[in-house]
Motif scaffolding. Sequence first.
Motif, mmCIF file in Angstrom:
data_model
loop_
_atom_site.group_PDB
_atom_site.id
_atom_site.type_symbol
_atom_site.label_atom_id
_atom_site.label_comp_id
_atom_site.label_asym_id
_atom_site.label_seq_id
_atom_site.Cartn_x
_atom_site.Cartn_y
_atom_site.Cartn_z
ATOM 1 N N LYS A 197 2.897 5.496 -5.138
ATOM 2 C CA LYS A 197 1.623 5.155 -4.524
ATOM 3 C C LYS A 197 1.420 3.660 -4.424
ATOM 4 N N GLY A 198 2.061 2.918 -5.314
ATOM 5 C CA GLY A 198 1.900 1.468 -5.311
ATOM 6 C C GLY A 198 2.294 0.850 -3.992
ATOM 7 N N ASP A 199 3.346 1.371 -3.368
ATOM 8 C CA ASP A 199 3.787 0.824 -2.085
ATOM 9 C C ASP A 199 2.713 1.021 -1.020
ATOM 10 N N GLY A 200 2.116 2.191 -1.035
ATOM 11 C CA GLY A 200 1.061 2.459 -0.069
ATOM 12 C C GLY A 200 -0.132 1.537 -0.266
ATOM 13 N N PHE A 201 -0.467 1.300 -1.519
ATOM 14 C CA PHE A 201 -1.574 0.387 -1.800
ATOM 15 C C PHE A 201 -1.259 -1.014 -1.312
ATOM 16 N N PHE A 202 -0.037 -1.526 -1.583
ATOM 17 C CA PHE A 202 0.325 -2.881 -1.152
ATOM 18 C C PHE A 202 0.318 -2.990 0.376
ATOM 19 N N ASN A 203 0.754 -1.928 1.061
ATOM 20 C CA ASN A 203 0.721 -1.948 2.531
ATOM 21 C C ASN A 203 -0.717 -2.053 3.041
ATOM 22 N N TRP A 204 -1.575 -1.209 2.476
ATOM 23 C CA TRP A 204 -2.996 -1.225 2.877
ATOM 24 C C TRP A 204 -3.634 -2.579 2.565
ATOM 25 N N PHE A 205 -3.333 -3.092 1.357
ATOM 26 C CA PHE A 205 -3.904 -4.350 0.897
ATOM 27 C C PHE A 205 -3.453 -5.510 1.789
ATOM 28 N N THR A 206 -2.171 -5.568 2.093
ATOM 29 C CA THR A 206 -1.637 -6.695 2.862
ATOM 30 C C THR A 206 -2.136 -6.653 4.306
ATOM 31 N N LYS A 207 -2.284 -5.446 4.873
ATOM 32 C CA LYS A 207 -2.821 -5.352 6.239
ATOM 33 C C LYS A 207 -4.217 -5.961 6.329
ATOM 34 N N HIS A 208 -5.035 -5.693 5.343
ATOM 35 C CA HIS A 208 -6.384 -6.272 5.338
ATOM 36 C C HIS A 208 -6.338 -7.782 5.112
ATOM 37 N N LEU A 209 -5.393 -8.242 4.288
ATOM 38 C CA LEU A 209 -5.252 -9.686 4.072
ATOM 39 C C LEU A 209 -4.896 -10.392 5.376
ATOM 40 N N ILE A 210 -4.005 -9.774 6.138
ATOM 41 C CA ILE A 210 -3.586 -10.384 7.408
ATOM 42 C C ILE A 210 -4.775 -10.464 8.368
ATOM 43 N N ARG A 250 4.214 -10.740 10.358
ATOM 44 C CA ARG A 250 3.348 -9.744 9.725
ATOM 45 C C ARG A 250 4.150 -8.701 8.962
ATOM 46 N N GLU A 251 5.205 -8.245 9.578
ATOM 47 C CA GLU A 251 6.020 -7.250 8.902
ATOM 48 C C GLU A 251 6.725 -7.875 7.692
ATOM 49 N N ALA A 252 7.144 -9.137 7.871
ATOM 50 C CA ALA A 252 7.831 -9.818 6.772
ATOM 51 C C ALA A 252 6.924 -9.974 5.556
ATOM 52 N N ILE A 253 5.652 -10.318 5.792
ATOM 53 C CA ILE A 253 4.754 -10.535 4.652
ATOM 54 C C ILE A 253 4.389 -9.202 3.991
ATOM 55 N N MET A 254 4.351 -8.137 4.778
ATOM 56 C CA MET A 254 4.048 -6.831 4.182
ATOM 57 C C MET A 254 5.181 -6.382 3.252
ATOM 58 N N ILE A 255 6.410 -6.570 3.719
ATOM 59 C CA ILE A 255 7.550 -6.208 2.868
ATOM 60 C C ILE A 255 7.597 -7.120 1.638
ATOM 61 N N THR A 256 7.314 -8.411 1.857
ATOM 62 C CA THR A 256 7.343 -9.373 0.747
ATOM 63 C C THR A 256 6.316 -9.011 -0.318
ATOM 64 N N ASN A 257 5.097 -8.768 0.093
ATOM 65 C CA ASN A 257 4.048 -8.433 -0.886
ATOM 66 C C ASN A 257 4.369 -7.122 -1.603
ATOM 67 N N ARG A 258 4.946 -6.165 -0.862
ATOM 68 C CA ARG A 258 5.236 -4.865 -1.454
ATOM 69 C C ARG A 258 6.381 -4.957 -2.466
ATOM 70 N N LYS A 259 7.402 -5.728 -2.136
ATOM 71 C CA LYS A 259 8.584 -5.798 -2.987
ATOM 72 C C LYS A 259 8.440 -6.845 -4.095
ATOM 73 N N THR A 260 8.126 -8.103 -3.684
ATOM 74 C CA THR A 260 8.058 -9.190 -4.662
ATOM 75 C C THR A 260 6.743 -9.190 -5.414
ATOM 76 N N GLY A 261 5.680 -8.708 -4.764
ATOM 77 C CA GLY A 261 4.369 -8.692 -5.402
ATOM 78 C C GLY A 261 4.373 -7.924 -6.706
ATOM 79 N N LYS A 262 5.085 -6.790 -6.725
ATOM 80 C CA LYS A 262 5.125 -5.988 -7.955
ATOM 81 C C LYS A 262 5.831 -6.731 -9.085
ATOM 82 N N ALA A 263 6.916 -7.445 -8.728
ATOM 83 C CA ALA A 263 7.646 -8.213 -9.751
ATOM 84 C C ALA A 263 6.774 -9.335 -10.304
ATOM 85 N N ILE A 264 6.023 -9.981 -9.408
ATOM 86 C CA ILE A 264 5.144 -11.071 -9.851
ATOM 87 C C ILE A 264 4.013 -10.529 -10.724
#
Length: 465
Positions: A91-104, A383-397
Amino acid sequence: MNKKPQKSLYVTITKMVPAVLTALISTGLGFIALYTSPVPMIQDFGKMLTLGMIVSFIVGLFLLIPILFIRDHHFKSEGNKKKQTRLKAKKGDGFFNWFTKHLITLRWLIVIIAFLSAGFGIWADLKAGVETDVEKFMPQDTQELKDIHRLRDILGSTDSISVVYEADDVSSTEVMDWADEITGRVDREFPETIVESRSITTALRQMNDGELPEPHGIEEKLAEMPEEQKKLMMNEERTKGVITISIKHLEAEELKEFINDLMDFLEAKEIEGIETTVTGKAVLDVEMVTALTTGRYKMTLLGMGLVFLGLLIAYRHPVKAFIPLLPIILIVGWSGAAMSLLDIKYTPLTATLGALIIGIGTEFTILIMERFYEERKKGRNSREAIMITNRKTGKAILASAFTTIGGFTALLISDFVILSNFGLMTLINIFLALFSTIVVMPAILIILDRFVKIRHIRENELAVN
């Protein structure tokens, strides 16, 4: 044989290690600013931070990665594939996708609010006070502190300032008269601050029924005086004497003002052949106040300047080198606002927060930026790059930040105010670094992406999901 561990190892070494190494070098450059502090404890703090960072990198590269590789290569079975598939659908991936779309969508509003609030924080930080009273660093209910306060009530003073005067012969009549005048007059000049002043002439008066001996009698009285007592007020060569001034306990700023007034008074009373120096622990406290007050801004600006130069050499692109610093500037401003709202004064420890912010924030922002441009080079649009970045690297951070928070939380339970305040502000700064990296950095990357040219971007740009 399962080839995935080898592939993962190759990707980690070629993609992740350079990014972490860049962050490590940039953070180290930021910590160099701590070495410019005139306060030795801050210099040592910078050395230990740099050393700890290097050790962590070496351990991660040569110990953690081999352990993970051995585990996956020799012990991970094919049966774990089902588990890996389930992890992808977390579910975390879905949340990061939703979150990043609103940030953009809200990127301009986020950036404007962030910089306005940071500007207010920097303004508030310029007015922040500095606390150097050691007694206020200690647990306020300790018996030792109560004893000091009781002793101060009895004696009137536990603090003192020394006025060292030098002359060819401090026992000469001319110098004795000068020292006697200063010793007697300085009390009247600063009656609200000085409790008592003593010098060699005070002892001579006590030995001569309250009167300073005649010139021919001074040598005789000095000969009668015990050597141990005499050494406290003049050296054996009789080239240096000291006037000890007992003062009331003052806050750092009041003490600084008093010492400046005392220096002016002595300069006005100075006669030819006599040189005076105001010294003592109280003077050192004032010097520390000045060093902390002026030094922390210089350290922060120098740290950011060095990080920028390091990134400019690494990326050879001014915008790309400047992007990781923008969240750092925001954290510095927000941190100042937090200190102002919580009414926390700067101490020798919290004065290093600027360097810590650079250290923690630079690592986060560089990792996010590196991953963003890695995705961009693959042909994905911003936009797609930042969504993948937030989803993948965001969790590590997030994991890294919460681990650091856990370590510093222990400081909150310290009885020493200086340590608990440092722990509180460090936790706040880590949260701010996390917020700045996850929320503001994506907006900055999207907005400034037009200024960074990516090779083959137009040919390979993908559609936004």
